[in-house]
Design a protein around this motif. Structure first.
Motif, PDB file in Angstrom:
ATOM      1  N   UNK A 183     -17.128  51.123 -12.656  1.00 34.64           N
ATOM      2  CA  UNK A 183     -18.213  52.043 -12.956  1.00 34.64           C
ATOM      3  C   UNK A 183     -19.565  51.390 -12.666  1.00 34.64           C
ATOM      4  N   UNK A 184     -19.641  50.045 -12.781  1.00 36.09           N
ATOM      5  CA  UNK A 184     -20.864  49.355 -12.416  1.00 36.09           C
ATOM      6  C   UNK A 184     -21.114  49.464 -10.918  1.00 36.09           C
ATOM      7  N   UNK A 185     -20.042  49.569 -10.141  1.00 44.98           N
ATOM      8  CA  UNK A 185     -20.193  49.641  -8.687  1.00 44.98           C
ATOM      9  C   UNK A 185     -20.587  51.033  -8.237  1.00 44.98           C
ATOM     10  N   UNK A 186     -20.654  51.984  -9.144  1.00 47.55           N
ATOM     11  CA  UNK A 186     -21.042  53.335  -8.784  1.00 47.55           C
ATOM     12  C   UNK A 186     -19.869  54.228  -8.439  1.00 47.55           C
ATOM     13  N   UNK A 187     -18.665  53.744  -8.628  1.00 44.38           N
ATOM     14  CA  UNK A 187     -17.476  54.546  -8.305  1.00 44.38           C
ATOM     15  C   UNK A 187     -17.041  55.308  -9.552  1.00 44.38           C
ATOM     16  N   UNK A 188     -17.619  56.474  -9.753  1.00 52.77           N
ATOM     17  CA  UNK A 188     -17.332  57.228 -10.971  1.00 52.77           C
ATOM     18  C   UNK A 188     -15.938  57.847 -10.973  1.00 52.77           C
ATOM     19  N   UNK A 189     -15.323  57.935  -9.790  1.00 51.62           N
ATOM     20  CA  UNK A 189     -13.977  58.522  -9.735  1.00 51.62           C
ATOM     21  C   UNK A 189     -12.885  57.483  -9.894  1.00 51.62           C
ATOM     22  N   UNK A 190     -13.269  56.204  -9.933  1.00 47.56           N
ATOM     23  CA  UNK A 190     -12.250  55.160 -10.043  1.00 47.56           C
ATOM     24  C   UNK A 190     -11.793  55.020 -11.488  1.00 47.56           C
ATOM     25  N   UNK A 191     -10.520  55.254 -11.715  1.00 45.53           N
ATOM     26  CA  UNK A 191      -9.968  55.125 -13.065  1.00 45.53           C
ATOM     27  C   UNK A 191      -9.837  53.654 -13.434  1.00 45.53           C
ATOM     28  N   UNK A 192      -9.901  53.384 -14.734  1.00 38.70           N
ATOM     29  CA  UNK A 192      -9.699  52.019 -15.195  1.00 38.70           C
ATOM     30  C   UNK A 192      -8.269  51.596 -14.888  1.00 38.70           C
ATOM     31  N   UNK A 193      -8.101  50.346 -14.564  1.00 42.10           N
ATOM     32  CA  UNK A 193      -6.768  49.831 -14.294  1.00 42.10           C
ATOM     33  C   UNK A 193      -6.751  48.348 -14.582  1.00 42.10           C
ATOM     34  N   UNK A 194      -5.540  47.824 -14.752  1.00 39.95           N
ATOM     35  CA  UNK A 194      -5.365  46.392 -14.954  1.00 39.95           C
ATOM     36  C   UNK A 194      -4.896  45.795 -13.639  1.00 39.95           C
ATOM     37  N   UNK A 195      -5.653  44.817 -13.130  1.00 40.61           N
ATOM     38  CA  UNK A 195      -5.274  44.199 -11.856  1.00 40.61           C
ATOM     39  C   UNK A 195      -4.134  43.216 -12.095  1.00 40.61           C
ATOM     40  N   UNK A 196      -3.053  43.381 -11.349  1.00 40.28           N
ATOM     41  CA  UNK A 196      -1.877  42.536 -11.508  1.00 40.28           C
ATOM     42  C   UNK A 196      -1.905  41.387 -10.508  1.00 40.28           C
ATOM     43  N   UNK A 197      -1.798  40.180 -11.016  1.00 43.00           N
ATOM     44  CA  UNK A 197      -1.646  39.020 -10.150  1.00 43.00           C
ATOM     45  C   UNK A 197      -0.155  38.745 -10.020  1.00 43.00           C
ATOM     46  N   UNK A 198       0.369  38.970  -8.824  1.00 45.14           N
ATOM     47  CA  UNK A 198       1.798  38.785  -8.616  1.00 45.14           C
ATOM     48  C   UNK A 198       2.086  37.317  -8.334  1.00 45.14           C
ATOM     49  N   UNK A 199       2.862  36.687  -9.209  1.00 43.98           N
ATOM     50  CA  UNK A 199       3.243  35.290  -9.037  1.00 43.98           C
ATOM     51  C   UNK A 199       4.733  35.206  -8.799  1.00 43.98           C
ATOM     52  N   UNK A 200       5.131  34.504  -7.749  1.00 41.25           N
ATOM     53  CA  UNK A 200       6.540  34.475  -7.389  1.00 41.25           C
ATOM     54  C   UNK A 200       7.402  33.899  -8.499  1.00 41.25           C
ATOM     55  N   UNK A 201       6.890  32.914  -9.237  1.00 38.78           N
ATOM     56  CA  UNK A 201       7.706  32.324 -10.286  1.00 38.78           C
ATOM     57  C   UNK A 201       7.922  33.290 -11.440  1.00 38.78           C
ATOM     58  N   UNK A 202       7.092  34.335 -11.537  1.00 39.13           N
ATOM     59  CA  UNK A 202       7.242  35.290 -12.631  1.00 39.13           C
ATOM     60  C   UNK A 202       8.138  36.456 -12.290  1.00 39.13           C
TER      61      UNK A 202
END
Length: 287
Positions: A183-202
């Motif tokens: 929302x700070x970037x001005x993208x009012x249509x972008x829904x909140x989300x959790x960014x997933x860091x994919x780690x091979x060991x996980x």
């Protein structure tokens, strides 16, 4: 006049079962299809044959560890349980990593999924926002997105002939706020989300064969698979997780369709950080 109501004995059995624990029900009925659980819980038959009612997340852990077996037939007889299970699957990072991996290795399933997505997005344009929101807003995903767009001939040609895009690309960089938030970037249509860091060991599972078998049973039921596709599209967090792993086929399916390609461009033009990435990378170019 005395009215006599004839009620099936099974009515009393099922009503009474609601007050009994799964083991008590199992002792009384000895039929897994007669066992009931409280709303929100899933029925699992343990390795020793005994039934247990567990939360959806626990269900996946027990199946993964071999403490119980997934029974697709039993789930399909109880739509509420099946829906809870699918929601739990769609939000499980480890499981979805393998789901996406299997999809990439199966061209037929990949094509069916992308075709289904395109159909759903065309019927509900809001779903395109769920897909693009994480891609445009996360710096790493944004770079992957730009690279994928450059390698798509139809999109490249479309952009060069799009006057609003060309005008915007050649403008000075716009202010994008103090942070990287959507929302700070001005993208009012972008829904909140959790960014997933994919780690091979996980990504390792205790018993991947059992989990892959569960995925397979979901895949072969077209109605259930379609419901899973809808859950994926409706969840921006899932779209972020999926974009890490297989952005190219996701975007290519959108960019192959002329109408969705246009919608995608219009949405990108609204996103300051994304457009600044284009301007920063190509300040003097024609595309």
């Amino acid at each position: 006049m005395l009215l006599t109501l004839i009620i099936s004995p099974s009515f009393f059995d099922n009503s009474f079962a609601q007050q009994m624990t799964p083991p008590q029900q199992w002792k009384k009925f000895a039929d897994i299809d007669m066992i009931t659980c409280k709303s929100g819980y899933l029925l699992l038959q343990k390795s020793n044959g005994n039934p247990v009612c567990v939360m959806p997340s626990t269900y996946l852990k027990l199946v993964d560890r071999g403490y119980g077996s997934h029974n697709q037939s039993m789930m399909e007889k109880n739509p509420e349980m099946m829906n809870h299970l699918m929601n739990s699957m769609a939000t499980n990072e480890n499981l979805m990593y393998h789901w996406h991996e299997m999809m990439q290795k199966n061209p037929t399933m990949m094509m069916q999924t992308m075709n289904d997505w395109v159909s759903q997005i065309k019927a509900n344009p809001e779903l395109l926002k769920n897909m693009l929101g994480p891609m445009t807003s996360d710096p790493e995903l944004r770079e992957k997105m730009i690279h994928t767009m450059k390698n798509h001939t139809q999109m490249e040609n479309h952009l060069k002939s799009h006057s609003a895009w060309m005008d915007s690309v050649h403008q000075p960089m716009m202010g994008s706020g103090m942070g990287q938030g959507m929302h700070q970037s001005g993208c009012m249509w972008c829904s909140d989300y959790e960014h997933y860091q994919i780690n091979s060991h996980g990504m390792m599972m205790h018993n991947s064969d059992k989990m892959m078998d569960m995925i397979h049973h979901v895949w072969i039921n077209s109605d259930i698979t379609k419901d899973m596709h809808t859950m994926m599209l409706e969840d921006p967090s899932h779209m972020a997780m999926m974009s890490n792993q297989m952005m190219e086929p996701m975007l290519n399916a959108i960019m192959d369709d002329a109408d969705l390609r246009e919608q995608m461009i219009e949405l990108m033009l609204e996103h300051k950080d994304f457009m600044n990435s284009i301007r920063h990378e190509n300040p003097q170019t024609d595309h």
